[in-house]
Structures are given as structure tokens and as C-alpha cells.
Design a protein around this motif. Structure first.
Motif, PDB file in Angstrom:
ATOM      1  N   HIS A   1       0.837  -1.207   0.000  1.00 32.19           N
ATOM      2  CA  HIS A   1       0.000   0.000   0.000  1.00 32.19           C
ATOM      3  C   HIS A   1       0.869   1.252   0.000  1.00 32.19           C
ATOM      4  CE1 HIS A   1       0.387   0.553   4.479  1.00 32.19           C
ATOM      5  NE2 HIS A   1       0.337  -0.751   4.517  1.00 32.19           N
TER       6      HIS A   1
ATOM      7  N   ASP B   1       6.390   0.311   6.929  1.00 33.56           N
ATOM      8  CA  ASP B   1       5.034  -0.182   6.662  1.00 33.56           C
ATOM      9  C   ASP B   1       4.335   0.888   5.836  1.00 33.56           C
ATOM     10  OD1 ASP B   1       2.373  -0.890   6.737  1.00 33.56           O
ATOM     11  OD2 ASP B   1       2.173  -0.793   8.912  1.00 33.56           O
ATOM     12  N   CYS B   2       4.284   0.830   4.518  1.00 38.50           N
ATOM     13  CA  CYS B   2       4.558  -0.334   3.696  1.00 38.50           C
ATOM     14  C   CYS B   2       5.606  -0.011   2.619  1.00 38.50           C
ATOM     15  CB  CYS B   2       3.239  -0.748   3.070  1.00 38.50           C
ATOM     16  SG  CYS B   2       3.198  -2.354   2.284  1.00 38.50           S
TER      17      CYS B   2
ATOM     18  N   GLU C   1      -4.769   1.809   2.729  1.00 40.42           N
ATOM     19  CA  GLU C   1      -4.883   0.599   3.561  1.00 40.42           C
ATOM     20  C   GLU C   1      -5.054   0.963   5.014  1.00 40.42           C
ATOM     21  OE1 GLU C   1      -3.220  -2.850   6.004  1.00 40.42           O
ATOM     22  OE2 GLU C   1      -2.656  -0.757   5.966  1.00 40.42           O
ATOM     23  N   GLU C   2      -4.301   1.979   5.443  1.00 40.24           N
ATOM     24  CA  GLU C   2      -4.229   2.287   6.873  1.00 40.24           C
ATOM     25  C   GLU C   2      -5.506   2.916   7.426  1.00 40.24           C
ATOM     26  OE1 GLU C   2      -2.009   1.147   8.668  1.00 40.24           O
ATOM     27  OE2 GLU C   2      -0.050   1.128   7.674  1.00 40.24           O
TER      28      GLU C   2
ATOM     29  N   ASP D   1       3.639  -6.918   3.767  1.00 42.83           N
ATOM     30  CA  ASP D   1       3.148  -5.934   4.733  1.00 42.83           C
ATOM     31  C   ASP D   1       3.066  -6.550   6.121  1.00 42.83           C
ATOM     32  OD1 ASP D   1       2.095  -3.539   5.646  1.00 42.83           O
ATOM     33  OD2 ASP D   1       0.039  -4.007   5.049  1.00 42.83           O
TER      34      ASP D   1
ATOM     35  N   TYR E   1      10.202  -5.076   9.086  1.00 41.42           N
ATOM     36  CA  TYR E   1      10.024  -3.938   9.987  1.00 41.42           C
ATOM     37  C   TYR E   1       9.542  -4.403  11.354  1.00 41.42           C
ATOM     38  CZ  TYR E   1       5.076  -3.896   8.338  1.00 41.42           C
ATOM     39  OH  TYR E   1       3.789  -4.223   7.996  1.00 41.42           O
TER      40      TYR E   1
HETATM   41 ZN   LIG Z   1       0.779  -1.900   6.279  1.00 42.87          ZN
END
Ligand SMILES: [Zn+2]
Length: 320
Positions: A58, A92-93, A118-119, A146, A206
Motif C-alpha cells: 500500500h 510499513d509499507c 490501507e491504513e 506488509d 520492519y
Molecule cells: Zn501496512
């Protein structure tokens, strides 16, 4: 730029959904690959004929403000520079976007989806499911980049989304520390679980995502890239039935909504099923009509501005 320089450059962009710096990030790192924006705000690209794998990341981050940030590399991890006021690193991401950009350059077949927002509720992937499900009819597996850590091939995102056999067949082509894991959390590939048999998420290195001390293990990320550019999709084992009813736990009956046929699994499911209760809850929490309207419409307006940058024919010709 070498790998490390490119990754550091990507991590210097703060990318709230719909922000100018998210767009600048897309212009620098995603558009040059040949990706086109779809009508839902996702950027996508097809390599090969009728690909059976969807690769997912994303473009947005949970940064509270747009703009740029300084990052440091200590020889193993990239993290925010010591006095940074930023609220997260944003690996992320960005880590997933980097791996996908490398796979595209290596011409690995697939439907590449750089998802929108996405978030803030998997907005771009939900739009594909609701408005363009036919896009996924040849897709047998959806693989997101992710996931935190360095060892997970995710089989469950709250509910089962991929079979153990599939996860193992993918892990077998990754560094030996990778194992199937049922401890995943929500990402875009979960949205595809009723359309696509195998929906997973892979660890891209991450840690402490969404926080100021987020850090990215660069060696891991590069190692995963080295495996992904050589991935043999013909060895993926496809077993899960996307239409099978999820198995309910003993308490599972309670998670049926008022319609009795719809299992509520996400915040979105609850909002959809119980709008009056959700509105009352938000009101009780002190959220006002004006605040919510601004959040919802500001993002729409920003997205509309992004649309203005492109030839509309390009946008709606179906990027695939
Ligand atoms: Zn993510």
C-alpha cells in the motif's frame, strides 16, 4: 542509486493517504514502473498473460503529517533520525513497495496492486472487491508484503485466509527462517479472501510499525527481494476454498450479525451492519458531525485533486 540508497530515499517521504507527499512518492517510485491508477485510487500493473498471483502493498502510511523526514542507518536497521519529530518510520509499507518495484524490474509475472488507503480501512482493496471483483477471477493467490518481523508466512488474519500447504509452499522458496504463522493482522489481502483461494502476508523486516521507534532490518528486506525475483509460482500449492464458510468457535454464534448470515470480522463489518449504533457510539466518544465530515470529505477532495493530474482516459481504461 543502490538498494540501500533507494530504500532510504523511499523512507524519507511521509505518506498520509491522499497527501501531496504520498503522491510525490508515487510519482518517483511507482509511475516510472509503468503502473496506472485505477478508478479506486490503487496503482496497478500486469506482468505476463493472465497472471494467477496478485502482489500487494500500500502507498499510504500512518504518518500524522505529510512532508519529508530524515532517517538513519546503523549498519543493520534504518530508523528515524535521533531528533526526528515524525510519528513513525513508514517502512510499513515502503518496504513492500520496494520489493514489488524490484520484482517488476525483474519481470516476475503477476497483477501488482499498490493499494490506496490501507491504513484507514483498506479502502482501495475493498473498492476492488465491491466494484470490480471480476478483476480477480484468474487470481489463485494474493501475497502482501506488509508483515512485521522476518519469519512469517501468514495463514490467518483474524480468520483463516490461506492454507497451511500454500504457506509452506511459499516458505520453501524463502530463507529457511520463514514458517507458516496464524498470527497475522488485517491487511489488503484479507479483503480478497472470499474471491481468492490463498491470501497471505510476508514478513518484510520492519518492527514496531506505526510508532516513532519503528525500525527496518535492511538485510532481511534485501534477502527477501533476492528470493522473490526468482520465485517459481508453479510450485505454489492452492488448497483453500474461498467460498467455504469459516469454522466457528464455540462462541462463534455470537459473532453473527443481526442478519444471521454475515459473520462480522472487521470494524467495517460492524459499521456496515449497525450504522445507528456506531453513530451513537462516536457521539458518546465526543466525535462531532463536523469533525467526521471533514475527515471523510477532505480525503475525497484530495483524491479528486490527484485525479486531475492524469488523463481521465488513462484512468478508466482499466490499468490492467
Ligand atoms: Zn501496512
Amino acid at each position: 542509486m543502490n538498494d540501500l540508497e533507494t530504500i532510504i530515499s523511499m523512507l524519507s517521504y511521509r505518506r498520509p493517504a491522499g497527501s501531496a507527499t504520498e503522491m510525490a512518492f508515487i510519482k518517483k517510485f511507482i509511475i516510472p514502473l509503468g503502473a496506472k491508477m485505477d478508478k479506486h485510487g490503487n496503482w496497478r500493473l500486469v506482468i505476463g498473460e493472465d497472471p494467477s498471483v496478485l502482489w500487494s502493498s500500500h502507498t499510504d502510511s500512518v504518518h500524522s503529517k505529510e512532508g519529508f523526514q530524515k532517517v538513519d542507518f546503523d549498519g543493520k536497521f534504518i530508523s528515524l533520525a535521533v531528533n526526528s519529530k515524525s510519528n513513525c518510520l513508514g517502512a510499513d509499507c515502503a518496504a513492500g513497495v520496494w520489493i514489488m518495484s524490484e520484482m517488476i524490474k525483474a519481470k516476475v509475472p503477476g497483477l501488482y496492486m499498490f493499494h490506496f488507503a490501507e491504513e484507514i480501512g483498506c479502502v482501495g482493496s475493498n473498492a476492488v472487491v465491491e466494484k470490480e471483483p471480476e478483476l480477480l477471477k484468474a487470481i489463485k493467490s494474493a501475497v502482501a508484503f506488509d508483515r512485521r518481523g522476518t519469519a512469517d508466512v501468514i495463514t490467518h488474519q483474524g480468520v483463516r485466509t490461506a492454507s497451511d500447504a500454500f504457506a509452506q509452499s511459499l516458505a520453501d522458496q524463502l530463507p529457511s527462517r520463514f514458517k507458516p504463522s496464524d498470527r497475522g493482522v488485517l491487511t489488503d489481502t484479507k479483503q480478497y479472501r472470499h474471491l481468492v483461494p490463498e491470501c497471505t502476508n510476508l514478513s518484510v523486516g520492519y518492527y514496531n510499525e506505526h510508532r516513532p521507534h519503528e525500525a527496518l532490518d535492511v538485510g532481511h528486506l534485501i534477502e527477501v527481494r533476492n528470493h522473490m525475483v526468482k520465485i517459481d509460482q508453479s510450485k505454489f500449492v492452492i488448497e483453500r476454498d474461498p467460498l467455504a464458510k469459516p469454522k466457528l468457535s464455540k462462541a462463534g454464534g455470537k459473532s453473527f450479525g443481526s442478519f444471521g448470515r454475515f459473520r462480522e470480522e472487521t470494524l467495517r463489518d460492524l459499521v456496515w451492519g449497525h450504522p445507528d449504533k456506531v453513530a451513537a457510539f462516536l457521539e458518546n466518544q465526543g466525535v462531532t458531525f463536523d469533525q467526521l465530515r471533514d475527515v471523510i470529505h477532505e480525503r475525497r477532495e484530495r483524491k479528486a485533486n490527484i485525479n486531475d493530474l492524469f488523463d481521465p482516459l488513462d484512468l478508466f481504461s482499466g490499468a490492467a
